[in-house]
Scaffold this motif. Structure first.
Motif, PDB file in Angstrom:
ATOM      1  N   GLY A  48      24.558  -4.913  -2.448  1.00 43.58           N
ATOM      2  CA  GLY A  48      23.801  -6.155  -2.464  1.00 43.58           C
ATOM      3  C   GLY A  48      23.259  -6.480  -1.088  1.00 43.58           C
ATOM      4  O   GLY A  48      23.629  -5.836  -0.089  1.00 43.58           O
ATOM      5  N   ASP A  49      22.409  -7.491  -1.030  1.00 36.49           N
ATOM      6  CA  ASP A  49      21.834  -7.831   0.264  1.00 36.49           C
ATOM      7  C   ASP A  49      22.785  -8.635   1.146  1.00 36.49           C
ATOM      8  O   ASP A  49      22.426  -9.048   2.253  1.00 36.49           O
ATOM      9  CB  ASP A  49      20.502  -8.556   0.108  1.00 36.49           C
ATOM     10  N   ASP A  50      24.018  -8.843   0.660  1.00 35.45           N
ATOM     11  CA  ASP A  50      25.038  -9.484   1.482  1.00 35.45           C
ATOM     12  C   ASP A  50      25.826  -8.476   2.311  1.00 35.45           C
ATOM     13  O   ASP A  50      26.669  -8.868   3.127  1.00 35.45           O
ATOM     14  CB  ASP A  50      26.003 -10.286   0.608  1.00 35.45           C
ATOM     15  N   VAL A  51      25.558  -7.180   2.108  1.00 34.14           N
ATOM     16  CA  VAL A  51      26.299  -6.127   2.808  1.00 34.14           C
ATOM     17  C   VAL A  51      25.326  -5.280   3.624  1.00 34.14           C
ATOM     18  O   VAL A  51      24.258  -4.904   3.137  1.00 34.14           O
ATOM     19  CB  VAL A  51      27.069  -5.227   1.820  1.00 34.14           C
ATOM     20  N   VAL A  52      25.703  -4.997   4.851  1.00 35.59           N
ATOM     21  CA  VAL A  52      24.912  -4.122   5.711  1.00 35.59           C
ATOM     22  C   VAL A  52      25.634  -2.783   5.827  1.00 35.59           C
ATOM     23  O   VAL A  52      26.837  -2.734   6.105  1.00 35.59           O
ATOM     24  CB  VAL A  52      24.719  -4.734   7.110  1.00 35.59           C
ATOM     25  N   LEU A  53      24.906  -1.693   5.590  1.00 33.41           N
ATOM     26  CA  LEU A  53      25.445  -0.351   5.773  1.00 33.41           C
ATOM     27  C   LEU A  53      25.217   0.044   7.225  1.00 33.41           C
ATOM     28  O   LEU A  53      24.078   0.215   7.668  1.00 33.41           O
ATOM     29  CB  LEU A  53      24.761   0.630   4.825  1.00 33.41           C
ATOM     30  N   MET A  54      26.301   0.159   7.966  1.00 33.31           N
ATOM     31  CA  MET A  54      26.248   0.444   9.400  1.00 33.31           C
ATOM     32  C   MET A  54      26.877   1.796   9.693  1.00 33.31           C
ATOM     33  O   MET A  54      27.711   2.277   8.917  1.00 33.31           O
ATOM     34  CB  MET A  54      27.035  -0.614  10.188  1.00 33.31           C
ATOM     35  N   PRO A  55      26.534   2.408  10.823  1.00 30.22           N
ATOM     36  CA  PRO A  55      27.320   3.571  11.254  1.00 30.22           C
ATOM     37  C   PRO A  55      28.738   3.146  11.593  1.00 30.22           C
ATOM     38  O   PRO A  55      28.961   2.039  12.118  1.00 30.22           O
ATOM     39  CB  PRO A  55      26.573   4.065  12.497  1.00 30.22           C
ATOM     40  N   GLY A  56      29.706   3.994  11.268  1.00 33.59           N
ATOM     41  CA  GLY A  56      31.070   3.705  11.673  1.00 33.59           C
ATOM     42  C   GLY A  56      31.168   3.578  13.186  1.00 33.59           C
ATOM     43  O   GLY A  56      30.471   4.280  13.934  1.00 33.59           O
ATOM     44  N   LEU A  57      32.022   2.683  13.648  1.00 35.49           N
ATOM     45  CA  LEU A  57      32.163   2.472  15.084  1.00 35.49           C
ATOM     46  C   LEU A  57      32.870   3.662  15.739  1.00 35.49           C
ATOM     47  O   LEU A  57      33.728   4.305  15.121  1.00 35.49           O
ATOM     48  CB  LEU A  57      32.955   1.191  15.358  1.00 35.49           C
ATOM     49  N   VAL A  58      32.507   3.910  16.985  1.00 35.09           N
ATOM     50  CA  VAL A  58      33.152   4.934  17.810  1.00 35.09           C
ATOM     51  C   VAL A  58      33.800   4.206  18.976  1.00 35.09           C
ATOM     52  O   VAL A  58      33.102   3.692  19.859  1.00 35.09           O
ATOM     53  CB  VAL A  58      32.134   5.977  18.314  1.00 35.09           C
ATOM     54  N   ASP A  59      35.112   4.102  18.965  1.00 37.54           N
ATOM     55  CA  ASP A  59      35.831   3.373  20.019  1.00 37.54           C
ATOM     56  C   ASP A  59      36.434   4.383  20.988  1.00 37.54           C
ATOM     57  O   ASP A  59      37.391   5.086  20.657  1.00 37.54           O
ATOM     58  CB  ASP A  59      36.921   2.491  19.409  1.00 37.54           C
TER      59      ASP A  59
END
Length: 444
Positions: A48-59
């Motif tokens: 849905g437009d309430d969720v953003v698909l982001m790259p996983g974080l690299v810590d």
């Protein structure tokens, strides 16, 4: 036929946020198409437009402490927290484990402890300490991502600081084979001359770690890097005073990068209660004006990236019984909360999730040389975070996945909720066996 397709109205790609269909096969991103593209897959996920698909974080700044101080943290608990916070890759610091990662033998001991225990992909920094100059190339060849040094006592006797002469000597050696030195930059003489930190008053602790201690040490690192030609990285910048000279060094072509941390971007010294040793870290959290200047430095590109410096310990070592900043262990526990903490502040400073992904995924991956991580791009690992940026939740330390229920974020309302984290094209299930990989430099 693809393994998985995400149909997402909001995806963070290399060109910003847009509607896309993302196709995954064999753990890699193999298609980035318009939202209505006719991609077929075994699993199609409609977001849905309430969720953003982001790259996983690299810590790239995480203290896991295993083996040797596993009662502080461990590979299983730390990487569970990482996965719960949208982090798909961590790089472990060479201390406070015992042995410290200053020899190839110590690296293999650490890798053995981590094998089969990590929920996210995990790599390792090596250590640069007095007497291990001849260990640097063997550790590099064994796959560490670079080398960490201190310019003052680290807090543990098995990881001693380099002198000014040793710093240059070690940088010359690392320059020979193109390795990176990451530096805890505080000047020991400046701190020795500062007021003692004992007692429960945060203001006194802050005075014991003056900005000048950071500034002098950073100037030393800049000039050593200029002289030797080596690549250097300043860890956990807290003093905004150093920003002009860092900007100048970058303009001059010095090979230097800089990180800061969520706690320096979130908290201010004026609001820290006396005795609240969960806020103790070194260098310290500074004034509100300093925080705003760090945000400006991040926006200007002088600060390259944001990492957590997750540095946990046992409750006993935090000395909540007496609240004495002079004897409490310094370190912020935040691995699960870094994305939410940064987003909570970033949105109020006019930044976007694409900016956050650049600071916490793309640039950290580039720092470590992880060429297939940190972006949603063709050929990259399908390491993903499904993030609901407009939701909010109050942090409860007891609900976090790291080993001890301690964090200065306890009780704070933070923006954003991590719905799911995907590693190599599959959901991370914290109830299943860990399937993270142990990374060596050059693997990805």
């Amino acid at each position: 036929m693809l393994d998985t397709v995400f149909r997402a109205p909001r995806v963070i790609t290399t060109v910003g946020e847009s509607a896309r269909s993302i196709g995954i096969r064999d753990g890699r991103i193999v298609a980035i198409e318009p939202l209505d593209a006719p991609l077929e897959a075994a699993e199609v996920i409609e977001l849905g437009d309430d969720v953003v698909l982001m790259p996983g974080l690299v810590d790239t700044h995480v203290h896991i402490n295993e083996p040797g101080r596993t009662e502080w943290e461990g590979f299983a608990t730390a990487t569970r927290a990482a996965a719960a916070g949208g982090v798909t890759t961590v790089i472990d610091m060479p201390l406070n484990s015992i042995p410290a990662t200053t020899t190839v033998q110590a690296l293999e001991i650490k890798r053995k402890a981590a094998d089969g225990a990590v929920f996210v992909d995990t790599g390792f920094w090596g250590g640069a300490v007095p007497g291990n100059l001849e260990q640097l190339r063997p550790l590099h060849d064994a796959g560490v991502f670079g080398f960490k040094c201190f310019l003052l006592h680290s807090g543990v006797d098995e990881f001693l600081p380099l002198s000014s002469h040793e710093l240059e000597q070690y940088l010359f050696r690392l320059h020979d084979f193109g390795a990176l030195m990451i530096v805890h930059a505080e000047n020991s003489e400046a701190i020795d001359r500062a007021p003692a930190p004992e007692g429960d008053r945060y203001r006194r602790f802050l005075a014991s770690r003056p900005r000048g201690a950071e500034n002098v040490a950073i100037a030393e690192v800049i000039e050593a890097a200029r002289y030797t030609g080596a690549r250097v990285h300043i860890l956990h910048l807290s003093s905004s005073d150093a920003l002009p000279m860092l900007a100048s060094a970058k303009r001059d072509g010095v090979l230097i990068t800089v990180e800061t941390c969520p706690h320096y971007l979130s908290f201010t010294s004026e609001a820290i209660p006396d005795g609240a040793t969960q806020f103790k870290c070194c260098p310290p959290i500074r004034e509100s004006t300093n925080r705003e200047q760090l945000w400006q430095g991040l926006g200007d590109g002088v600060i390259d990236c944001v990492v957590t410096d997750h540095s946990p310990s046992t409750p006993e070592l935090k000395r909540f019984d007496i609240g004495d900043f002079g004897v409490a262990w310094g370190g912020i526990s935040s691995l699960q909360l870094g994305l939410r903490a940064v987003w909570s502040q970033a949105r109020t400073h006019g930044y976007t999730l694409a900016d956050v992904a650049e600071w916490m995924s793309a640039r950290t991956a580039r720092l470590a040389g992880l060429s297939r991580k940190g972006r949603i791009a063709l050929g990259y690992d399908a390491d993903l975070c499904l993030f609901a940026p407009d939701e909010a939740a109050v942090v409860s330390a007891s609900d976090l996945e790291h080993k001890h229920p301690i964090t200065p974020y306890d009780g704070m309302a933070l923006a954003g909720v991590v719905r799911e984290t995907w590693l190599g094209g599959a959901r991370i299930d914290l109830g299943a066996a860990p399937r993270g990989r142990l990374l060596r430099r050059g693997d990805v």
